[in-house]
Design a protein around this motif. Structure first.
Motif: not given
Length: 256
Positions: A117, A121, A215, A219
């Protein structure tokens, strides 16, 4: 096992028979209407909870009560819909109908998904910063709650426990499966990711929502891929919880 005949004798080379080849199970799906219904319930819950809290704001209740009510109003309808959907389009068991299950191995896969993740991100966040796209964190203001320890604890419980379980159940358990019934896997993963990022929109952040949504969409893409590849929500729930935990700790102890 199969062995090879070189024309005069059996060789030592072996191969698996077709029956022994493990084929990855197809990902379960739900009707598209299940995904649309889940998103409608989510939108209604978020808007409804905001107006409900404004309406009872004049009662001057303790802040911790408002936090608790926010969780109930926001996540309650989402959880109720998931339970209903599991009965409407499944066998009534969340583990079977929506993939709401874990395995011991998820203790390893969850952190791996969490690291993935950040790999997704961080480049997006850097791009947002470099291009000066407006972005405001959804944890702003937590550092000012030092005197409200009860409120802070309640918010951390909501972010670390309620959000990962309920959001994964809805977005990767219902929405993703609904999209998979009408889209190729990568399209379904991309769409659910953008939708996941978009539900974090907050009018009070104004244009700062743009960068935040970008962002969080990154994720959501990783959470979706994790759930899709594992065929269960365990790794995504753990990764989601870890991401929220780190964000809360940074907001409280570092940014403050």
């Amino acid at each position: 096992m199969l062995r090879y005949w070189d024309g005069s004798a059996w060789t030592g080379h072996q191969a698996m028979s077709p029956a022994q080849v493990t084929v990855m199970e197809s990902h379960p799906t739900l009707p598209l209407v299940a995904a649309i219904g889940g998103l409608a319930v989510t939108a209604a819950a978020l808007v409804g909870s905001r107006f409900a809290l404004i309406a009872i704001g004049s009662l001057r209740l303790p802040v911790i009560v408002y936090v608790a009510l926010s969780v109930i109003f926001g996540y309650g309808p989402m959880l109720a819909y998931c339970i209903w959907a599991s009965h409407r389009w499944g066998n009534g068991r969340l583990r079977d109908s929506l993939g709401f299950r874990t395995r011991w191995v998820d203790a390893g896969w969850g952190p791996v998904a969490w690291l993935a993740t950040y790999c997704a991100t961080i480049p997006v966040a850097l791009f947002v910063t470099a291009t000066r796209i407006p972005m405001k964190s959804n944890t702003e203001g937590l550092d000012g709650l030092d005197a409200e320890r009860g409120v802070l604890i309640a918010m951390m419980i909501a972010a670390i426990i309620a959000a990962p379980f309920v959001e994964e159940l809805l977005f990767r358990g219902v929405v993703l499966r609904g999209f998979l019934s009408v889209m190729p896997p990568w399209s379904a993963l991309a769409v659910q990711a953008v939708v996941f990022g978009s539900i974090h929109f907050d009018p009070s952040r104004g244009t700062g929502n743009i960068g935040l949504i970008m962002v969080l969409s990154a994720a959501g893409a990783v959470f979706g891929a994790s759930a899709y590849l594992a065929r269960r929500l365990g790794p995504a729930i753990i990764a989601h919880a870890l991401m929220n935990t780190v964000a809360m700790l940074i907001a409280v102890f570092v940014a403050g």
